[in-house]
Design a protein around this motif. Sequence first.
Motif, PDB file in Angstrom:
ATOM      1  N   ASN A 237     -13.169   4.038  -8.111  1.00 23.76           N
ATOM      2  CA  ASN A 237     -13.903   2.771  -8.121  1.00 23.76           C
ATOM      3  C   ASN A 237     -13.917   2.115  -6.737  1.00 23.76           C
ATOM      4  OD1 ASN A 237     -11.034   2.326  -8.682  1.00 23.76           O
ATOM      5  ND2 ASN A 237     -11.566   0.167  -8.852  1.00 23.76           N
ATOM      6  N   GLN A 238     -12.852   2.341  -5.948  1.00 20.18           N
ATOM      7  CA  GLN A 238     -12.829   1.801  -4.591  1.00 20.18           C
ATOM      8  C   GLN A 238     -13.657   2.643  -3.628  1.00 20.18           C
ATOM      9  OE1 GLN A 238      -8.903   0.730  -3.130  1.00 20.18           O
ATOM     10  NE2 GLN A 238      -8.231   0.133  -5.173  1.00 20.18           N
ATOM     11  N   VAL A 239     -13.908   3.908  -3.996  1.00 21.49           N
ATOM     12  CA  VAL A 239     -14.786   4.752  -3.185  1.00 21.49           C
ATOM     13  C   VAL A 239     -16.181   4.152  -3.128  1.00 21.49           C
ATOM     14  CG1 VAL A 239     -15.969   6.990  -3.096  1.00 21.49           C
ATOM     15  CG2 VAL A 239     -13.519   6.897  -3.551  1.00 21.49           C
TER      16      VAL A 239
ATOM     17  N   ILE B  51      -7.429   6.282  -2.329  1.00 21.72           N
ATOM     18  CA  ILE B  51      -7.925   5.209  -3.189  1.00 21.72           C
ATOM     19  C   ILE B  51      -8.533   5.808  -4.456  1.00 21.72           C
ATOM     20  CG2 ILE B  51      -8.339   3.574  -1.325  1.00 21.72           C
ATOM     21  CD1 ILE B  51     -11.257   4.444  -1.282  1.00 21.72           C
TER      22      ILE B  51
ATOM     23  N   ASP C   2      -7.316  10.723  -6.827  1.00 25.59           N
ATOM     24  CA  ASP C   2      -7.452   9.773  -5.735  1.00 25.59           C
ATOM     25  C   ASP C   2      -8.253  10.433  -4.621  1.00 25.59           C
ATOM     26  OD1 ASP C   2      -6.075   7.744  -6.940  1.00 25.59           O
ATOM     27  OD2 ASP C   2      -4.190   8.093  -5.897  1.00 25.59           O
TER      28      ASP C   2
ATOM     29  N   GLU D 148       2.397   1.611  -3.527  1.00 27.93           N
ATOM     30  CA  GLU D 148       1.384   1.972  -4.523  1.00 27.93           C
ATOM     31  C   GLU D 148       1.091   3.469  -4.514  1.00 27.93           C
ATOM     32  OE1 GLU D 148      -1.319  -2.095  -4.975  1.00 27.93           O
ATOM     33  OE2 GLU D 148      -1.862  -0.571  -3.488  1.00 27.93           O
TER      34      GLU D 148
ATOM     35  N   ASN E 258     -19.678  -0.618   1.922  1.00 30.75           N
ATOM     36  CA  ASN E 258     -19.319  -1.489   3.039  1.00 30.75           C
ATOM     37  C   ASN E 258     -19.188  -0.774   4.377  1.00 30.75           C
ATOM     38  OD1 ASN E 258     -19.189  -3.702   1.305  1.00 30.75           O
ATOM     39  ND2 ASN E 258     -17.034  -3.350   0.839  1.00 30.75           N
TER      40      ASN E 258
ATOM     41  N   LYS F 128       0.830  -1.207   0.000  1.00 28.36           N
ATOM     42  CA  LYS F 128       0.000   0.000   0.000  1.00 28.36           C
ATOM     43  C   LYS F 128       0.865   1.259   0.000  1.00 28.36           C
ATOM     44  CE  LYS F 128      -4.028  -2.044   2.282  1.00 28.36           C
ATOM     45  NZ  LYS F 128      -4.826  -2.094   3.534  1.00 28.36           N
TER      46      LYS F 128
ATOM     47  N   GLU G 142     -17.045   1.061  -3.458  1.00 23.64           N
ATOM     48  CA  GLU G 142     -17.006  -0.138  -2.629  1.00 23.64           C
ATOM     49  C   GLU G 142     -16.946   0.222  -1.152  1.00 23.64           C
ATOM     50  OE1 GLU G 142     -17.239  -4.245  -2.322  1.00 23.64           O
ATOM     51  OE2 GLU G 142     -17.333  -2.982  -4.128  1.00 23.64           O
ATOM     52  N   MET G 143     -16.152   1.230  -0.828  1.00 26.83           N
ATOM     53  CA  MET G 143     -16.017   1.645   0.568  1.00 26.83           C
ATOM     54  C   MET G 143     -17.326   2.219   1.107  1.00 26.83           C
ATOM     55  SD  MET G 143     -12.933   3.937   2.162  1.00 26.83           S
ATOM     56  CE  MET G 143     -12.502   3.728   3.898  1.00 26.83           C
TER      57      MET G 143
END
Length: 369
Positions: free
Chosen positions: A357-359, A354, A143, A26, A365, A23, A361-362
């Motif tokens: 696209n991960q936003v 992030i 990001d 990245e 969840n 992480k 998902e976050m």
Amino acid sequence: MDLKDHTVFIFDISEEQRSTTQKCIEYLWAGRIFTTGELASLQSEIVHGGSADTLVISANSFGDVDMTSWLLGTGFKGRLVLLLGEGDSVPLFLPCELIAQINKPVKLSDFNQVFSQRAVTEHIIDKANLTTILSRRDCVTLDFQPEFRSHNEKLSGFECLVRFQENGIKLSTKQVMDAIEKHQLIDVFSDVFFQRIAEVLPAFSSVRLSINLSLIDLGQYDLLKVMSTHLNIAGINPNQIIFEFPIDAFYSSNSQIIGLLAGLKELGFCLAIDGGDGILTRLEKLPLVIDEIKIPVDQLQKLEKKQTDKMAQFYHHNSVDFVFVKIESYQQQKLVQNNFTRSHMQGYYLAPPIPVNQVFEMLKNNCVN
């Protein structure tokens, strides 16, 4: 070999520590990353590597295998980064260039020098190259770093961070932005930036979104008009969007900047000071238009208890929100939670930046509150 073909190899038998290392890297590197906890798998990969590759290995993951002999056997000629646990030592001889040794547990700042962006960034500083980069969609990305409420650790929002890259290398955002301002391309950048923001804005309808605002060269163009053109706020509560800027930029502002900020407030947006060194000594002098302050948590750590109590008293008796940033350890998180229960927290220890696209998902969840 093209920069985008260079590989960073990560080897650590600890899945948790391997994930943390990945992480961190990245955040600084957009090229290929190969991660494994198996020595045989690593060996089969790096035999195809080149002299520009980087090998990040945990010293205590070799077990009974001699690290020096193993490196000689693979013929690896790239750069080596050693991750050292308690009691680990650096071998007397290494057949490749050791560029860094990092003590575990690793954190983002440990890798800043390893993946130095300065040399890569310097060659794009001229105006022609900057103009080309700003015109290419793959070179400018966004990001989003999560923020959390300190009292319950629930997701409360995100900060939008612009990223620049070329051939897989993530460039220094500060250096690129300095060059953009130097060459008076801030109007071009603003148009690109707000166009990108407009594309993803619906994803943030239920949370706060902080956007960094440049107050440089506003005489060149009408920033409020640029924003109005691209930001369709239908269905979006303007109070959920926070525009932040450095405190020094505010105090050196002219009538145009004051007019811009007044226009934003009139539309219902929030304004924030992105505090740097010394922000805690200037709290009582903040202008009334400011809704929140971003404070590096290391400044809080430097305070004596009496000073912390005074700061907490100011916080509880004023309507200004605090966002404590650059949290990189459990101790820093607890310091905030124990003294500022209504504040927000942000930092790599809590969550790294992030992609959008991960936003989604976050948000799906996590409970937002």
